[in-house]
Scaffold this active site. Structure first.
Site, PDB file in Angstrom:
ATOM      1  N   HIS A  12      38.258 -11.084  -3.255  1.00 17.17           N
ATOM      2  CA  HIS A  12      39.626 -10.611  -3.409  1.00 17.17           C
ATOM      3  C   HIS A  12      39.639  -9.113  -3.688  1.00 17.17           C
ATOM      4  O   HIS A  12      38.606  -8.514  -3.990  1.00 17.17           O
ATOM      5  CB  HIS A  12      40.312 -11.382  -4.538  1.00 17.17           C
ATOM      6  CG  HIS A  12      40.492 -12.829  -4.211  1.00 17.17           C
ATOM      7  ND1 HIS A  12      40.506 -13.816  -5.163  1.00 17.17           N
ATOM      8  CD2 HIS A  12      40.654 -13.457  -3.015  1.00 17.17           C
ATOM      9  CE1 HIS A  12      40.680 -14.993  -4.580  1.00 17.17           C
ATOM     10  NE2 HIS A  12      40.762 -14.796  -3.281  1.00 17.17           N
ATOM     11  N   GLY A  66      42.528 -12.840   4.277  1.00 18.05           N
ATOM     12  CA  GLY A  66      42.971 -14.047   3.587  1.00 18.05           C
ATOM     13  C   GLY A  66      44.434 -14.372   3.809  1.00 18.05           C
ATOM     14  O   GLY A  66      44.784 -15.503   4.190  1.00 18.05           O
ATOM     15  N   ASP A 113      40.780 -17.500   5.142  1.00 18.86           N
ATOM     16  CA  ASP A 113      40.229 -18.570   4.303  1.00 18.86           C
ATOM     17  C   ASP A 113      40.304 -19.913   5.029  1.00 18.86           C
ATOM     18  O   ASP A 113      39.378 -20.733   4.951  1.00 18.86           O
ATOM     19  CB  ASP A 113      40.997 -18.658   2.983  1.00 18.86           C
ATOM     20  CG  ASP A 113      40.807 -17.429   2.105  1.00 18.86           C
ATOM     21  OD1 ASP A 113      39.718 -16.831   2.164  1.00 18.86           O
ATOM     22  OD2 ASP A 113      41.746 -17.065   1.378  1.00 18.86           O
ATOM     23  N   ASP A 152      39.491 -13.129  -8.129  1.00 17.05           N
ATOM     24  CA  ASP A 152      40.133 -12.427  -9.231  1.00 17.05           C
ATOM     25  C   ASP A 152      41.026 -13.438  -9.955  1.00 17.05           C
ATOM     26  O   ASP A 152      42.062 -13.841  -9.426  1.00 17.05           O
ATOM     27  CB  ASP A 152      40.970 -11.258  -8.693  1.00 17.05           C
ATOM     28  CG  ASP A 152      41.708 -10.510  -9.787  1.00 17.05           C
ATOM     29  OD1 ASP A 152      41.509 -10.842 -10.971  1.00 17.05           O
ATOM     30  OD2 ASP A 152      42.472  -9.590  -9.462  1.00 17.05           O
ATOM     31  N   HIS A 155      48.884 -15.928  -0.984  1.00 13.51           N
ATOM     32  CA  HIS A 155      48.184 -16.897  -0.123  1.00 13.51           C
ATOM     33  C   HIS A 155      47.316 -17.842  -0.960  1.00 13.51           C
ATOM     34  O   HIS A 155      46.261 -18.278  -0.540  1.00 13.51           O
ATOM     35  CB  HIS A 155      47.353 -16.171   0.939  1.00 13.51           C
ATOM     36  CG  HIS A 155      46.185 -15.393   0.413  1.00 13.51           C
ATOM     37  ND1 HIS A 155      46.311 -14.306  -0.402  1.00 13.51           N
ATOM     38  CD2 HIS A 155      44.847 -15.560   0.609  1.00 13.51           C
ATOM     39  CE1 HIS A 155      45.116 -13.833  -0.694  1.00 13.51           C
ATOM     40  NE2 HIS A 155      44.214 -14.575  -0.088  1.00 13.51           N
ATOM     41  N   ASP A 201      46.060 -20.967   0.714  1.00 11.92           N
ATOM     42  CA  ASP A 201      44.914 -20.815   1.613  1.00 11.92           C
ATOM     43  C   ASP A 201      43.602 -20.812   0.825  1.00 11.92           C
ATOM     44  O   ASP A 201      42.593 -21.371   1.270  1.00 11.92           O
ATOM     45  CB  ASP A 201      45.044 -19.513   2.404  1.00 11.92           C
ATOM     46  CG  ASP A 201      46.322 -19.451   3.212  1.00 11.92           C
ATOM     47  OD1 ASP A 201      46.339 -20.016   4.320  1.00 11.92           O
ATOM     48  OD2 ASP A 201      47.300 -18.871   2.726  1.00 11.92           O
ATOM     49  N   ARG A 206      39.173 -26.759  -1.403  1.00 12.02           N
ATOM     50  CA  ARG A 206      39.243 -28.189  -1.103  1.00 12.02           C
ATOM     51  C   ARG A 206      38.245 -28.566  -0.019  1.00 12.02           C
ATOM     52  O   ARG A 206      37.613 -29.629  -0.080  1.00 12.02           O
ATOM     53  CB  ARG A 206      40.663 -28.552  -0.683  1.00 12.02           C
ATOM     54  CG  ARG A 206      40.872 -30.022  -0.429  1.00 12.02           C
ATOM     55  CD  ARG A 206      42.346 -30.340  -0.323  1.00 12.02           C
ATOM     56  NE  ARG A 206      42.552 -31.751  -0.023  1.00 12.02           N
ATOM     57  CZ  ARG A 206      43.739 -32.349  -0.029  1.00 12.02           C
ATOM     58  NH1 ARG A 206      44.807 -31.651  -0.335  1.00 12.02           N
ATOM     59  NH2 ARG A 206      43.847 -33.631   0.263  1.00 12.02           N
TER      60      ARG A 206
END
Length: 289
Positions: A161, A217, A222, A242, A249, A252, A258
């Site tokens: 990030h 991202g 992602d 972060d 997002h 995402d 997941r």
């Protein structure tokens, strides 16, 4: 060293469940390291019922999750004084179990990241971490862990990030030799652009990408990498998050996380720079033996 331990029901309700697969692969290493495991109630009870870690005193039972067991793990990752401070956590999550997005579950990962402690959410991550600690303890490499070091046939994702991009560049600079062992490297947006520029400055062939760049991202990078994780075409992710900034997002980011937990036996994910560095150091030590 002491880790909190929890597993969603999916991962301990059958003989071949993920928790037991991890213990079968790593019980010898756990005993060699004398690793403390402070397990939330149902996870502890499942281990005992399966006849694993018999007579192992560093296995400690915490209350059931509904009685605050996982909340106690979070507090002790932060630190509650002598005897009540954990060095990290293993939380084998089921991506479709609602409890995996309860506040205490989300807080556990966040506090591990904030305090620079390992958060291990997949079987592959937990197995890889045990081998890493064994190597740092001076023990001989475990042949069962060889597949996690077959970097020439693996793909690595490097994601950071905005506030962590410099940390990622510093990490890649220090460990260019290890990261270059991978067959393929992936990155999102600006991170990929800056990593390629770093590689060229270090002598990587000019114009030949060191990392394959995906979208940023917010534009779906992602999600693109998550698809490769699900297809078992991305084997390890170093993901510097972060924890202090809400992101538009966020969905995402959660999608990628997941996907990693869906591929629990195959995907290794590292979210803390100090843990990522310790892994690279272990790679060099293991190769030297």
């Amino acid at each position: 060293m002491i880790l909190g331990l929890a597993a969603n029901r999916l991962h301990h309700h059958t003989e071949d469940a993920a928790l037991f697969a991890w213990l079968r692969a790593c019980e010898a290493g756990i005993r060699e390291l004398q690793l403390g495991l402070h397990a939330v109630g149902r996870t502890h009870d499942a281990i005992v019922a399966a006849g694993m870690l018999q007579g192992y005193r560093p296995l400690v039972r915490y209350p059931y999750g509904r009685d605050g067991g996982l909340m106690k793990v979070v507090a002790e990752v932060v630190g509650m004084g002598e005897g009540r401070t954990l060095d990290g956590a293993i939380y084998l999550t089921d991506p479709v179990d609602p409890s995996s997005i309860f506040p205490e579950a989300l807080a556990l990962k966040r506090q591990c990241v904030i305090h620079g402690k390992p958060f291990l959410s997949t079987v592959a991550s937990a197995r890889d971490w045990i081998e890493m600690e064994r190597i740092h303890a001076g023990l001989a490499p475990d042949p069962q862990a060889d597949r996690f070091h077959d970097h020439g046939n693996q793909t690595l994702a490097l994601i950071a990030h905005d506030a962590c991009k410099q940390a990622m560049l510093d990490f890649a600079d220090r460990n260019f030799d290890v990261l270059s062992q991978f067959r393929h490297r992936l990155a999102t947006g600006t991170t990929g652009q800056r990593l390629n520029a770093l590689a060229w400055s270090k002598g990587w062939p000019e114009g030949q990408p060191w990392v394959q760049r995906f979208n940023s991202g917010p534009l779906g990078g992602d999600a693109q990498i998550a698809d490769l994780v699900l297809e078992r075409r991305c084997h390890r992710a170093v993901f510097f998050e972060d924890p202090h900034v809400a992101r538009q997002h966020e969905a995402d980011i959660q999608l990628l996380e997941r996907a990693v937990t869906t591929a629990t036996h195959d995907a290794v994910c590292v979210t803390v720079p100090s843990v990522a560095q310790r892994w690279c150091d272990a790679v060099r030590l293991r190769a030297a033996r």
